[in-house]
Design a protein around this motif. Structure first.
Motif, PDB file in Angstrom:
ATOM      1  N   ALA A 228      -3.378 -41.768   7.131  1.00  0.00           N
ATOM      2  CA  ALA A 228      -2.627 -42.940   7.581  1.00  0.00           C
ATOM      3  C   ALA A 228      -2.740 -43.114   9.093  1.00  0.00           C
ATOM      4  O   ALA A 228      -2.912 -44.234   9.594  1.00  0.00           O
ATOM      5  CB  ALA A 228      -1.154 -42.798   7.174  1.00  0.00           C
ATOM      6  N   ASP A 229      -2.671 -41.992   9.824  1.00  0.00           N
ATOM      7  CA  ASP A 229      -2.800 -42.065  11.283  1.00  0.00           C
ATOM      8  C   ASP A 229      -4.196 -42.525  11.683  1.00  0.00           C
ATOM      9  O   ASP A 229      -4.360 -43.288  12.636  1.00  0.00           O
ATOM     10  CB  ASP A 229      -2.501 -40.700  11.905  1.00  0.00           C
ATOM     11  N   LYS A 230      -5.202 -42.037  10.936  1.00  0.00           N
ATOM     12  CA  LYS A 230      -6.579 -42.451  11.241  1.00  0.00           C
ATOM     13  C   LYS A 230      -6.749 -43.942  10.983  1.00  0.00           C
ATOM     14  O   LYS A 230      -7.392 -44.655  11.766  1.00  0.00           O
ATOM     15  CB  LYS A 230      -7.559 -41.633  10.396  1.00  0.00           C
ATOM     16  N   LEU A 231      -6.165 -44.422   9.887  1.00  0.00           N
ATOM     17  CA  LEU A 231      -6.251 -45.845   9.585  1.00  0.00           C
ATOM     18  C   LEU A 231      -5.521 -46.654  10.652  1.00  0.00           C
ATOM     19  O   LEU A 231      -5.998 -47.704  11.085  1.00  0.00           O
ATOM     20  CB  LEU A 231      -5.639 -46.116   8.207  1.00  0.00           C
ATOM     21  N   ALA A 232      -4.363 -46.138  11.087  1.00  0.00           N
ATOM     22  CA  ALA A 232      -3.596 -46.848  12.117  1.00  0.00           C
ATOM     23  C   ALA A 232      -4.360 -46.902  13.435  1.00  0.00           C
ATOM     24  O   ALA A 232      -4.176 -47.819  14.231  1.00  0.00           O
ATOM     25  CB  ALA A 232      -2.248 -46.166  12.313  1.00  0.00           C
TER      26      ALA A 232
END
Length: 609
Positions: free
Chosen positions: A506-510
């Motif tokens: 999720a952090d990578k996508l964000a």
């Protein structure tokens, strides 16, 4: 107040347009810096901003021993850069203005180290092992000195041209793209090689027109004007200004304060040419704009492949799977619940494994069914205990056989004599059948006696080793309980690790949200400024800019809403939930010697005839 001339007004407009472009590129750089995927492209943008925000950069280019270093020294009026005929300059050297003289070494990995000016020899021409190791990792160096010329321009003393492919001299294209002007240094009496001319033709395709500097006009008997005419004929309109100088005489004149020698060296004409080129603000604006257009194309290529490459694909797939499948998390919870119930049942069973064990027979049944209660010590004890019980069973069977045979003897004797059986029996009262039965009884008695010997031997072993084995069995049960706790801990860790991985996805996508922000910034702030401003670009280039930015914006990375809805709850701690230790205490095995000994009928007596 005197109004500015048209030329002055144009120059002011160019400065304003360039500054406005720089002011827009700075926040774009900050936005893109949040994403590591476009790290190299972002670094290139920072370099464009830094170069555009500083004075113009002029590059001195040429093959070995044409006097590039000496020429720069003559412009600065001091032998700052070491001029070594046997060891040419080994690193591209930027000369910038600085109140405090120092050197900044920029390494290939982006690290910057500051050195005293005395280390310039080490970084540029030294052939020591340590110098070679340092230069292997260097990108370029910046030398800061206090000189009025450097307030207006940054000069680059470059490494020598190398022989490249297709008979074309090679020089770093990325460095050439950074500079505003190129001074091609030739040696008087030594025309440019075919490799150099081919590179000149290549530079023309990049809209670069280098100025030709013919150095050493005092060193050749040939006519300088004739040399100029010959070189101009070779290059045509591919080159800019042509100028002949004597760098050595210029240095000598400054040392001796010989004004006429300084004039004859023509170095002042080179200084004037540099100042005149610096004043051409439109060219700098054009140059920066071209660099940014090329950079936009690079950014487009990188952004277009983001949706098809890692780490974006894995991040999006995992986040979408977690978010879109409403049954997915529920099924995982159900799975964990089933596993947890299984662990709890096993823990409870192990903690009470010896609860109903009160005899050796019951213990042997547990050992046969619960494999975790086995090791070499226990198996040896089990083997002897099984033999003990087998011999007890055999003895009891023999004892029953003996009793039955004795009963038949009593009945037969009474039938024959009418009297109960008593011993000793008179010889006249014995018939052959009675004698035969007595022999049979004695045989059974002998077998019982032998079995009893075996029983006593095994019973001694079982009794003497009981407490050692019992302690070991309690240890094995306790170890099994610890193993179950470890398995629950592993499940706990796995559940937490899954959340960590999901959160990292999720952090990578964000992290790609900054690309979305950059897309909007390019569309709303950069594109209108380039298309509607008074920039020195053609209509075709404007169309290219618009098309490139539209292609960048067409890449859909807008998953912010998906990320905002994502609720990655931390799983409950299973060990805290279960509290196995407090709920289920281990009931240890506690047999005594009397518990493991079998009740055995007394040994029958031998019948004497």
């Amino acid at each position: 107040m005197t109004k500015p001339t048209d030329a002055q007004q144009t120059s002011l407009n160019d400065i304003t347009d360039l500054q406005q472009l720089i002011d827009r590129l700075k926040p774009l750089h900050i936005i893109l810096s949040q994403n590591s995927y476009v790290k190299d492209t972002t670094r290139r943008l920072k370099r464009i901003i830094d170069d555009a925000d500083s004075q113009p950069i002029f590059l001195f280019l040429g093959k070995e021993r044409v006097g590039k270093t000496t020429l720069i020294n003559s412009l600065l009026g001091r032998e700052l850069l070491e001029d070594n005929k046997n060891q040419p300059t080994n690193i591209n050297t930027f000369l910038r203005y600085g109140e405090e003289e120092c050197i900044k070494a920029i390494f290939l990995d982006g690290m910057v180290a500051t050195f005293d000016i005395s280390k310039l020899h080490l970084l540029t021409v030294s052939d020591t092992y340590s110098a070679q190791i340092i230069r292997e990792h260097l990108d370029f160096i910046e030398v800061y000195i206090k000189h009025d010329l450097l307030k207006a321009v940054t000069l680059i003393d470059s490494t020598a041209l190398e022989v490249g492919n297709n008979n074309t001299a090679y020089f770093s294209h990325s460095l050439i793209q950074r500079v505003d002007e190129v001074f091609w240094v030739l040696r008087n009496g030594s025309p440019a090689t075919v490799d150099e001319v081919n590179l000149l033709n290549k530079l023309e395709t990049f809209n670069i027109q280098p100025h030709i500097i013919l150095n050493g006009i005092d060193e050749s008997t040939s006519d300088v004007e004739q040399s100029f005419a010959s070189e101009k004929a070779r290059y045509g309109n591919k080159a800019g200004e042509f100028l002949g100088v004597s760098a050595l005489n210029a240095l000598k004149a400054r040392k001796t304060n010989d004004t006429q020698l300084l004039i004859d060296s023509n170095i002042t004409h080179l200084s004037q040419l540099i100042y005149r080129l610096v004043e051409d603000k439109q060219k700098k604006t054009r140059h920066v704009t071209e660099l940014f257009i090329h950079w936009l194309e690079r950014l487009r290529k990188e952004i277009e492949v983001i949706p098809t490459r890692e780490p974006y694909i894995s991040a999006l797939e995992n986040v979408e799977r977690y978010q879109s499948d409403s049954e997915y998390e529920f099924s995982r919870q159900q799975r964990d619940l089933v596993l947890l119930t299984s662990y709890e049942e096993e823990y409870q069973n192990v903690s009470t494994v010896f609860k109903d064990v009160q005899t050796l027979y019951q213990l042997l049944q547990k050992l046969a069914s619960d494999l975790y209660l086995r090791d070499s010590l226990v198996e040896k004890y089990e083997e002897m205990a099984v033999l003990y019980q087998k011999n007890v069973r055999d003895y009891r069977k023999l004892h029953v056989d003996y009793s039955m045979e004795y009963s038949r003897l009593e009945k037969q004797y009474k039938k024959l004599t009418g009297k109960p059986l008593t011993f000793p029996i008179a010889n006249n009262e014995m018939e052959s059948l009675i004698i035969e039965r007595i022999h049979s009884l004695n045989k059974l008695q002998k077998q019982c006696e032998e079995k009893l010997e075996f029983i006593k031997k095994y019973e001694v072993f079982v009794s003497e080793n009981l407490y050692t084995v019992q302690n070991r069995l309690n240890e094995l049960a306790a170890q099994r309980l610890k193993t179950i706790i470890t398995q629950v801990s592993d499940l706990n860790l796995q559940r937490k690790t899954e959340r960590v991985h999901l959160r990292s996805y999720a952090d990578k996508l964000a992290e790609f949200n900054c690309i979305v922000e950059a897309q909007g910034f390019l569309r709303d702030a950069i594109m209108p400024h380039l298309l509607n401003g008074a920039f020195p670009i053609t209509e075709q280039e404007k169309y290219h800019v618009q098309n490139t930015i539209e292609c960048i914006c067409a890449v859909d990375l807008t998953h912010q809403a998906l990320y905002n809805r994502l609720n990655i709850a931390e799983p409950d701690d299973l060990l805290v939930q279960l509290e196995f230790d407090s709920k289920y205490k281990l009931n240890g095995l506690s047999l005594t010697e009397s518990d493991v000994k079998s009740d055995i009928p007394e040994l029958p007596k031998y019948i004497e005839i």
